[in-house]
Design a protein around this motif. Structure first.
Motif, PDB file in Angstrom:
ATOM      1  N   ARG A   1       0.793  -1.126   0.115  1.00 19.76           N
ATOM      2  CA  ARG A   1      -0.047   0.076   0.193  1.00 19.76           C
ATOM      3  C   ARG A   1       0.847   1.350   0.014  1.00 19.76           C
ATOM      4  O   ARG A   1       0.259   2.273  -0.243  1.00 19.76           O
ATOM      5  CB  ARG A   1      -1.032  -0.035   1.151  1.00 19.76           C
ATOM      6  CG  ARG A   1      -0.339  -0.023   2.361  1.00 19.76           C
ATOM      7  CD  ARG A   1      -1.453  -0.143   3.592  1.00 19.76           C
ATOM      8  NE  ARG A   1      -0.917  -0.243   4.897  1.00 19.76           N
ATOM      9  CZ  ARG A   1      -0.743  -1.131   5.685  1.00 19.76           C
ATOM     10  NH1 ARG A   1      -1.102  -2.413   5.168  1.00 19.76           N
ATOM     11  NH2 ARG A   1      -0.225  -1.220   6.743  1.00 19.76           N
TER      12      ARG A   1
ATOM     13  N   GLU B   1      -0.876   7.307   5.509  1.00 21.47           N
ATOM     14  CA  GLU B   1      -0.502   5.834   5.499  1.00 21.47           C
ATOM     15  C   GLU B   1       0.545   5.374   5.927  1.00 21.47           C
ATOM     16  O   GLU B   1       0.300   4.158   6.717  1.00 21.47           O
ATOM     17  CB  GLU B   1      -0.644   5.563   3.809  1.00 21.47           C
ATOM     18  CG  GLU B   1      -0.589   4.076   3.363  1.00 21.47           C
ATOM     19  CD  GLU B   1      -1.956   3.452   3.851  1.00 21.47           C
ATOM     20  OE1 GLU B   1      -2.042   2.465   4.742  1.00 21.47           O
ATOM     21  OE2 GLU B   1      -3.174   3.921   3.782  1.00 21.47           O
TER      22      GLU B   1
ATOM     23  N   GLU C   1       0.628   3.365  -3.334  1.00 19.87           N
ATOM     24  CA  GLU C   1      -0.057   4.346  -3.520  1.00 19.87           C
ATOM     25  C   GLU C   1       0.339   5.657  -2.898  1.00 19.87           C
ATOM     26  O   GLU C   1       0.183   6.836  -3.537  1.00 19.87           O
ATOM     27  CB  GLU C   1      -1.352   4.170  -2.501  1.00 19.87           C
ATOM     28  CG  GLU C   1      -2.141   2.775  -2.916  1.00 19.87           C
ATOM     29  CD  GLU C   1      -3.185   2.442  -2.035  1.00 19.87           C
ATOM     30  OE1 GLU C   1      -3.747   3.458  -1.317  1.00 19.87           O
ATOM     31  OE2 GLU C   1      -3.890   1.532  -2.030  1.00 19.87           O
TER      32      GLU C   1
END
Length: 247
Positions: free
Chosen positions: A109, A228, A112
């Protein structure tokens, strides 16, 4: 019962931009969990040092601490420096329990976040076309850690349907400039570089300089204080806190 304290432990750098980024990341983490005691600390080259923060927490009454290493690969710092620092701290404070979690690592992730940073760089450079990508990382003498970066690069390339090469600022070839020149030798002219670093510093500056000299059309900023990354810190903390619970 008081939840364990969280220490976000970075390696440290003489570059003040690095410490500022770690501070911003810790602030972002605190914003997500204002109920937790969350502190930043550095192994070297910046303040506050790890032992200073541990002493502060012990004085405040904490007897359980979860340490989340702010490292992207499982290499020397994670395997040697962090355990040694924890062993020294627990020896100095009988009864104190400290659990080190896995490093932040190379979570898929995070791609991203890389994409977001790269879009910002492409927009600033007014670039609309790409035919190759380079994933620039710090590099290490540990071949397994470098292979992990290469795997992430392949995953990123598959996502974008573009050729991608991993490049390293130290310890392993190719350097960013070499990676860009290799793509240009294939006839590719629109090559962008994504910075797989947590924070700015001399290594990032050098990797950027080499890439631009070789003809890269854009180089992104490091991952930085992205939500994140903050969520990943808390995910690592949650596992570490559970491991402190007596069975």
């Amino acid at each position: 019962m008081t939840a364990p304290a969280l220490i976000a432990l970075a390696h440290g750098s003489r570059d003040p931009r690095s410490a500022a980024t770690v501070s911003a990341l810790v602030d972002a983490t605190k914003a997500l969990r204002p109920d937790l005691r969350i502190e930043k600390a550095f192994l070297d080259l910046a303040k506050p040092g790890f032992h200073t923060v541990v002493d502060r927490l012990v004085k405040a009454g904490y007897d359980e601490i979860v340490v989340v290493p702010l490292l992207l690969v499982e290499a020397f710092h994670a395997r040697v420096d962090v355990p040694e620092a924890i062993a020294e701290a627990t020896a100095r404070h009988p009864g104190l329990q400290i659990r080190a979690t896995q490093v932040l690592g190379l979570e898929p992730r995070f791609l991203e976040v890389l994409d977001e940073r790269l879009r910002e760089a492409l927009s600033g450079a007014r670039v609309r076309e790409l035919d190759a990508l380079v994933l620039a990382a710090a590099g290490t003498s540990d071949p397994l850690a470098n292979q992990a970066v290469a795997r992430l690069a392949r995953l990123w390339g598959t996502h974008h349907r573009l050729p991608v090469t991993a490049a390293y600022a130290t310890s392993a070839p190719p350097a960013t400039g070499e990676a860009v020149r290799a793509f240009r030798a294939e006839g590719r002219r629109h090559i962008a570089v994504a910075s797989l670093f947590l924070a700015p510093g001399n290594l990032v500056d050098r990797a950027t300089e080499l890439a631009l000299e070789a003809g890269a059309v854009a180089v992104s900023e490091p991952l930085g204080a992205h939500p994140e990354i903050a969520r990943t810190i808390l995910a690592r903390y949650a596992v570490g806190a559970v491991e402190l619970v007596p069975v």
